[in-house]
Design a protein around this motif. Structure first.
Motif, PDB file in Angstrom:
ATOM      1  N   GLU A 181       1.437   4.344   1.039  1.00 20.54           N
ATOM      2  CA  GLU A 181       1.201   5.506   1.910  1.00 20.54           C
ATOM      3  C   GLU A 181       2.189   6.639   1.647  1.00 20.54           C
ATOM      4  OE1 GLU A 181       1.519   2.392   3.163  1.00 20.54           O
ATOM      5  OE2 GLU A 181      -0.185   1.953   4.498  1.00 20.54           O
TER       6      GLU A 181
ATOM      7  N   THR B 237       0.851  -1.190   0.000  1.00 21.92           N
ATOM      8  CA  THR B 237       0.000   0.000   0.000  1.00 21.92           C
ATOM      9  C   THR B 237       0.889   1.243   0.000  1.00 21.92           C
ATOM     10  OG1 THR B 237      -1.679  -1.195   1.273  1.00 21.92           O
ATOM     11  CG2 THR B 237      -1.853   1.200   1.203  1.00 21.92           C
TER      12      THR B 237
ATOM     13  N   LYS C 113      -6.801  -0.007  -2.598  1.00 26.03           N
ATOM     14  CA  LYS C 113      -5.926   0.254  -1.446  1.00 26.03           C
ATOM     15  C   LYS C 113      -5.261   1.624  -1.534  1.00 26.03           C
ATOM     16  CE  LYS C 113      -3.365  -3.119   0.281  1.00 26.03           C
ATOM     17  NZ  LYS C 113      -2.431  -4.273   0.380  1.00 26.03           N
ATOM     18  N   GLY C 114      -4.921   2.054  -2.740  1.00 25.65           N
ATOM     19  CA  GLY C 114      -4.362   3.382  -2.913  1.00 25.65           C
ATOM     20  C   GLY C 114      -5.446   4.446  -3.014  1.00 25.65           C
TER      21      GLY C 114
END
Length: 270
Positions: free
Chosen positions: A23, A21, A53-54
């Motif tokens: 972040e 992911t 997820k992004g």
């Protein structure tokens, strides 16, 4: 023509479980966007959003975030895992975005643009972006490194063996280097305000099993599995056992550090 990938539900579920992911990359995107405008951002579009997820990481910065993908299985997974009221999903090709011209503040694609018809996608991104809107394309190399004390060198020799075994099954459209695909898009982008980074190292703590699980989501591994499921399983088991032996541990749930090398291009429309 863009390629369709990640259509099988088992593959999509594994992708959600094991893939990284991004972040840190969201923060870099927002840092690039903010210096030129103080207004609140309205609309972000995450193209090739996959399991989202992004996509959901963009939610705090925009009034509305829309994830788009061609895969119904990916979008079903994204919708099932989205708890953000300002995030929605649409099924469409990357080259035919369902937005009016000059409407979007951010067009991004995270680990997806290499599958697109890239000239058409870049033209479409330019069409939908507002003036001062940003294009952010990012991905990472598929040759992760592993770190575990004195075993680090041995672990990466084992990883090299794994990557070499999968290389014959790599999709030809990716060429010899996926980062070159993105750099070529960066070079072809005519926006004067743009930024390229070819190697941003990001660390993740993973288990031996989850590293193997991530590798099994690679399209090269999936192709091997379709051709010879027994050989694919033998490769996974062999690499897992070699990693554990090098670490001198008995559990595949032992944690180690995985180093992921991101590359990205950011560009601001005049």
């Amino acid at each position: 023509m863009a390629l369709r990938m990640y259509e099988e539900k088992d593959h999509v579920a594994a992708y959600l479980q094991y893939r990284v992911t991004p972040e840190e990359m969201i923060n870099r995107i927002m840092d690039f966007m903010k210096p030129k405008t103080q207004q609140k951002f309205n609309l972000a579009v995450d193209v090739g959003c996959g399991n989202g997820k992004g996509t959901i990481l963009l939610a705090p910065f925009f009034d509305q975030v829309v994830g788009t993908d061609v895969s119904p299985a990916q979008l079903e997974m994204a919708q099932a895992n989205s708890l953000c009221s300002n995030v929605t999903y649409r099924q469409c090709p990357a080259e035919e975005l369902p937005f009016e011209s000059s409407q979007v503040d951010l067009v991004t694609a995270m680990t997806a643009a290499h599958w697109f018809d890239r000239p058409r996608f870049l033209n479409e991104a330019d069409r939908v972006l507002k003036s001062n809107g940003c294009l952010a394309l990012l991905s990472y190399t598929m040759d992760m490194e592993l770190e575990y004390g004195d075993a680090t060198s041995a672990l990466n020799n084992i990883c090299d063996e794994l990557y070499a075994a999968l290389r014959p099954f790599k999709n030809p459209c990716l060429g010899s280097s996926s980062s070159k695909i993105y750099f070529d898009m960066f070079e072809s982008c005519t926006y004067p305000d743009k930024e390229w980074n070819g190697s941003l190292r990001v660390n993740r703590t993973v288990t031996v099993n989850s590293f193997i699980g991530m590798v099994e989501t690679f399209t090269s591994y999936q192709k091997l599995m379709r051709q010879d499921a027994a050989e694919a399983k033998r490769l996974s088991d062999d690499i897992r056992n070699k990693l554990m032996a090098a670490m001198q541990v008995s559990s595949p749930d032992t944690e180690l550090t995985m180093v992921v090398r991101y590359f990205y291009m950011f560009a601001r429309k005049p």
